[in-house]
Design a protein around this motif. Structure first.
Motif, PDB file in Angstrom:
ATOM      1  N   ARG A 150      -5.922   8.805  -5.156  1.00  0.00           N
ATOM      2  CA  ARG A 150      -4.750   8.405  -4.384  1.00  0.00           C
ATOM      3  C   ARG A 150      -4.528   6.888  -4.477  1.00  0.00           C
ATOM      4  N   LEU A 175      -1.227   5.142  -6.463  1.00  0.00           N
ATOM      5  CA  LEU A 175      -0.265   4.418  -5.636  1.00  0.00           C
ATOM      6  C   LEU A 175      -0.346   2.911  -5.814  1.00  0.00           C
ATOM      7  N   SER A 176      -1.333   2.430  -6.553  1.00  0.00           N
ATOM      8  CA  SER A 176      -1.423   0.986  -6.805  1.00  0.00           C
ATOM      9  C   SER A 176      -0.497   0.563  -7.941  1.00  0.00           C
ATOM     10  N   TYR A 220       5.599   2.044  -7.818  1.00  0.00           N
ATOM     11  CA  TYR A 220       5.787   3.334  -7.162  1.00  0.00           C
ATOM     12  C   TYR A 220       7.010   4.080  -7.664  1.00  0.00           C
ATOM     13  N   PRO A 279       8.129   8.044  -6.741  1.00  0.00           N
ATOM     14  CA  PRO A 279       7.678   9.255  -6.033  1.00  0.00           C
ATOM     15  C   PRO A 279       7.576  10.484  -6.926  1.00  0.00           C
ATOM     16  N   CYS A 329       3.267  11.240  -7.207  1.00  0.00           N
ATOM     17  CA  CYS A 329       2.893  10.131  -6.313  1.00  0.00           C
ATOM     18  C   CYS A 329       3.301  10.425  -4.870  1.00  0.00           C
ATOM     19  N   GLU A 330       4.433  11.097  -4.699  1.00  0.00           N
ATOM     20  CA  GLU A 330       4.868  11.448  -3.343  1.00  0.00           C
ATOM     21  C   GLU A 330       3.871  12.391  -2.673  1.00  0.00           C
ATOM     22  N   GLU A 368       0.802  10.468  -1.685  1.00  0.00           N
ATOM     23  CA  GLU A 368       1.044   9.579  -0.540  1.00  0.00           C
ATOM     24  C   GLU A 368       1.134  10.353   0.768  1.00  0.00           C
ATOM     25  N   LEU A 427      -5.056  -0.249  -0.221  1.00  0.00           N
ATOM     26  CA  LEU A 427      -4.995   1.203   0.005  1.00  0.00           C
ATOM     27  C   LEU A 427      -6.381   1.790   0.238  1.00  0.00           C
TER      28      LEU A 427
END
Length: 446
Positions: A280, A284-285, A288, A290, A328-329, A332, A438
């Motif tokens: 994760r 997310l780094s 971004y 989604p 990615c969504e 997250e 994160l």
């Protein structure tokens, strides 16, 4: 929580290493001249692996005495591990890579450093200067005569020393290399092998005819295999990268396990929760999007997945990359328990039939593991538990290269006790900053 990040220390750039002797080591007894079949797993991993094993000074074993014992032990080991004294060869008829067990030997190097171990600092921190502790044989042998194993023994001013191995990944995976080290240590102590090696790579041969029964989304397909090509996750980066060593204590890991329970009481392993947490943060780094899909790869030992299981002493590569994928969504917004479940499903996917399907696919198409992050765990390989006559290693690590898509897990014993693990990350500066934020945020969230 006990989580912390090791700040980038001032690293010793030059270990002031001098090479005193370079020699070729041959099997102590005559070995059979033959060609060793390599499986479709072996033939993909044609790169070298460099590892360094540090030892404190031992009054009963000077570095000179250790060198004598190691040299003799390696000569004896090359009798059973005859392929390790051979050379990679391309069969002109089958066009398959194999090992010519021609007894041309391994390489043994004796060196010294003007440094003391204490001057190097935290051994757990990835120091590019550790490359001085392993030996590349290009300058010693012809390009067509490159050994599959090189061992460099480097003594330090304090009496401590380091064993630096360069081994072809075609020869061993991490677990079979650990067995080799156990056997080398036993020979150095004038004891029999701890485990008799099984060198038969036909145990992982493709079926005839090949039957690819799964889509294998974790692999990138190549219709031809250019010389020296590697998958994206194995490629060294030319970007500027920041290194960090992030620590998870046993308390942190327990906290992640609690988060992983979600609405169920299902048991989550330490590896699964750590891998999901890293996945994760890594996804997310990056900038971004989604809808961008992120695929994480992680190694699964297939020895017990096969029917029948592989012998305990199997000496080849018996590890495949499992995978999990999500947008990615999803990464997250999903419950942490769902991410852990996806990692778990990736490992459970490795049934006997799935493994055989991957191997058979290698008979039809050349390809490599394909994803945007690979978690490589040295956490439980047990290199630090090998009992040599001069004691167990103070610390063991690979020589870390600039690979931003490989994240390494290590035991933390070399940096203040057995509590938890060290996570080594290399990323571009902006992504590293985001990753760290994160990492702590998700860990400490309720």
């Amino acid at each position: 929580m006990g989580t912390s990040c090791v700040e980038s220390p001032s690293l010793v750039q030059d270990l002031k290493v001098t090479i005193h002797e370079t020699s070729t080591i041959f099997p102590s007894k005559e070995t059979e001249k033959k060609y060793l079949f390599l499986s479709n797993i072996d033939k993909v991993v044609t790169f070298d692996v460099d590892t360094v094993h540090f030892f404190s000074a031992n009054k009963d074993f000077s570095p000179q005495k250790v060198a004598e014992k190691l040299k003799k032990a390696l000569e004896d080991a090359l009798v059973c591990y005859d392929f390790l004294a051979g050379r990679l060869s391309l069969n002109p008829e089958t066009k398959r890579l194999e090992i010519d067990c021609n007894a041309k030997g391994a390489v043994f190097v004796v060196a010294s450093s003007e440094r003391k171990l204490i001057e190097i600092g935290d051994l757990a921190y990835p120091n590019p200067a550790f490359a001085h502790l392993v030996h590349k044989s290009e300058d010693f042998l012809k390009p067509t005569d490159l050994p599959l194993c090189t061992l460099q023994l480097t003594s330090f001013e304090c009496g401590g020393f380091a064993m630096g191995f360069t081994t072809s990944h075609t020869a061993f995976d991490g677990l079979s290399f650990k067995t080799f080290l156990d056997n080398l240590a036993a020979l150095a102590a004038n004891k029999p092998f701890a485990v008799i090696p099984c060198n038969d790579r036909h145990l992982l041969a493709a079926r005839s005819p090949p039957r690819v029964t799964f889509p294998h989304l974790e692999l990138i397909q190549l219709d031809y295999l250019p010389t020296g090509i590697e998958s994206s996750v194995f490629d060294a980066s030319n970007e500027e990268l920041d290194f960090r060593v992030l620590k998870l204590t046993s308390e942190d890991i327990l906290s992640l396990k609690e988060k992983a329970k979600g609405s169920t009481n299902a048991r989550a392993t330490g590896f699964n929760v750590i891998t999901a947490h890293i996945w994760r943060c890594k996804a997310l780094s990056a900038p971004y999007d989604p809808n961008r899909s992120s695929t994480i790869l992680f190694a699964v030992d297939i020895r017990s997945k096969l029917n029948p299981p592989l012998p305990k002493g199997f000496a080849g590569n018996a590890v495949l990359t499992a995978y999990a994928a999500a947008t990615c969504e999803e990464l997250e917004k999903s419950e942490f328990s769902r991410l852990v479940e996806m990692v778990k499903e990736g490992a459970e996917r490795m049934s006997d039939e799935y493994v055989r399907s991957i191997i058979d696919r290698g008979e039809v198409h050349d390809g490599f593991p394909h994803g945007d992050v690979l978690v490589s765990t040295w956490w439980r390989l047990g290199f630090e538990e090998v009992e040599y006559p001069w004691g167990k290693p103070k610390y063991c690590c690979p020589v870390v290269h600039h690979r931003k898509d490989i994240i390494l897990l290590f035991p933390s014993f070399g940096a203040g006790g057995n509590d938890g693990i060290n996570i080594i990350v290399a990323l571009p500066p902006k992504e590293m900053q985001k990753f760290e934020t994160l990492f702590h945020m998700f860990l400490n969230s309720v």
